[in-house]
Design an enzyme around this catalytic site. Structure first.
Site, PDB file in Angstrom:
ATOM      1  CG  ASN A   8      -4.158   2.197   6.172  1.00 43.65           C
ATOM      2  OD1 ASN A   8      -3.424   3.107   5.768  1.00 43.65           O
ATOM      3  ND2 ASN A   8      -3.954   0.919   5.883  1.00 43.65           N
ATOM      4  CG  HIS A  92      -1.016  -2.569   5.704  1.00 45.08           C
ATOM      5  ND1 HIS A  92      -1.271  -3.066   4.450  1.00 45.08           N
ATOM      6  CD2 HIS A  92      -2.219  -2.224   6.227  1.00 45.08           C
ATOM      7  CE1 HIS A  92      -2.580  -3.017   4.233  1.00 45.08           C
ATOM      8  NE2 HIS A  92      -3.175  -2.514   5.290  1.00 45.08           N
ATOM      9  CD  GLU A  94      -2.569  -2.370   1.059  1.00 43.28           C
ATOM     10  OE1 GLU A  94      -2.250  -1.205   1.338  1.00 43.28           O
ATOM     11  OE2 GLU A  94      -3.765  -2.754   1.045  1.00 43.28           O
ATOM     12  CD  GLU A 160      -5.455  -4.525   8.288  1.00 41.96           C
ATOM     13  OE1 GLU A 160      -6.411  -3.738   8.252  1.00 41.96           O
ATOM     14  OE2 GLU A 160      -4.413  -4.361   7.634  1.00 41.96           O
ATOM     15  N   GLY A 166      -9.808  -4.604   1.132  1.00 45.62           N
ATOM     16  CA  GLY A 166     -10.162  -3.913  -0.107  1.00 45.62           C
ATOM     17  C   GLY A 166     -11.002  -4.750  -1.058  1.00 45.62           C
TER      18      GLY A 166
END
Ligand code: PGA
Length: 245
Positions: A8, A92, A94, A160, A166
Site C-alpha cells: 500500500n 482503509h 485513513e 489493521e 505507521g
C-alpha cells in the site's frame, strides 16, 4: 493458500518514480510463494502496468461507491477493471478517519468492486482506546459485519489495528492471530465453507524482519504493508521471508 503481500503505497510516488521502482524491482525480483500486488495511487497505475515484472499484480487504494456519472473527482470500479487492476482496498482506516467513510459506504464500494470482477480488500481494525478497554474483538467484528453487508465471499479481509499503522508498533503475532481467528469464525457464519478460502491479512508496521512470524499464524494469509512497501529492498526482503511459509 498462497500468502498475499499487498503493498500500500498510500499517497507516495509520482508516475516517474513508480516506473523507476518497477524497473528496480524487475532487476532482482523472483516470484516466490507469495502473491504480490501494488496498491497504487490512481495516477500511477498505467505507469506500473507497463513496467511491473511478471508475477506482480496491480491494485488500487480506493474506489467510488457509485457506478458512474456526475461524481467529480471519483474513480469507478469499471475504470480500474479496464486498467487491469485485480484488487481494490476499501475502508482503509485513513479513509474512514479523514473522509468519514462508514461501514455502509465500504460495503457499497466492495459490492461494486465485485460486480466489476475485481476483489475488494476490506479493512477493519480497532483504535488504541478500544484495545486498552479490551474490546478489540467485539469492535472489529462489528465493523466487519457492517462492511460486508451484501458482499460476496470473493473478498480479502485486512485486519489493521489503527494504533499499529505507521507507528512502528506491530501487533504481536499472537495478537494478530487472535483477531484473525475471530474474523475467520465470523466469516464462517456468514459464508459457510467458503470462509476457509478467504484470505485474512494483517497490517500495521509490517517489515522484512517481522512478516514471517505473523504470516506463519494459521489464520493470517498475508500482509497489507505501508511504509515498507516504498523501498524495493524491503519488498524483496518480505518476498524472501515468505518463501517458506
Ligand atoms: P504501515 O501501513 O505498514 O506503514 O503501518 C499499513 C497500512 O496502513 O496499510
Amino acid at each position: 493458500m498462497k500468502n498475499l503481500l499487498a503493498l500500500n503505497w498510500k499517497m507516495n510516488k509520482t508516475p516517474s518514480e513508480a516506473r523507476s521502482w518497477a524497473a528496480e524491482l524487475s532487476e532482482r525480483f523472483e516470484a516466490g510463494n507469495a502473491e504480490l500486488v501494488v496498491m497504487a495511487p490512481f495516477v500511477t497505475i498505467s505507469a506500473l502496468a507497463a513496467n511491473l515484472p511478471a508475477g506482480v499484480g496491480l491494485g488500487a487504494q480506493d474506489v467510488s461507491a457509485h457506478e458512474s456519472g456526475a461524481y467529480t473527482g471519483e474513480t469507478s470500479a469499471a475504470m480500474l477493471a479496464d486498467l487491469g487492476v485485480g484488487y481494490v482496498v476499501v475502508g482503509h482506516s485513513e479513509r474512514r478517519e479523514y473522509h468519514g467513510e462508514t461501514d455502509a459506504e465500504v460495503a457499497a464500494k466492495a459490492k461494486l468492486v465485485q460486480a466489476n470482477g475485481l476483489v475488494p480488500i476490506v479493512c477493519v481494525g480497532e483504535k488504541l482506546d478500544v484495545r486498552e478497554k479490551g474490546q478489540q474483538v467485539a469492535s472489529t467484528l462489528a465493523q466487519l459485519s457492517g462492511s460486508l453487508e451484501g458482499v460476496g465471499a470473493d473478498v480479502v479481509v485486512a485486519y489493521e489495528p489503527v494504533w499499529a499503522i505507521g507507528t512502528g508498533k506491530t501487533a504481536t503475532a499472537v495478537a494478530a492471530e487472535e483477531l484473525a481467528a475471530a474474523i475467520r469464525s465470523a466469516l464462517e457464519t456468514r459464508y459457510g465453507k467458503k470462509a476457509s478460502d478467504i484470505r485474512i491479512l494483517y497490517g500495521g508496521s509490517v517489515k522484512p524482519d517481522n512478516i514471517a512470524s505473523i504470516c506463519a499464524k494459521p489464520n493470517v494469509n498475508g500482509a497489507l504493508v505501508g511504509g515498507a512497501s516504498l523501498k524495493v529492498p524491503d519488498v524483496l526482503g518480505m518476498n524472501e521471508a515468505l518463501k517458506d511459509i
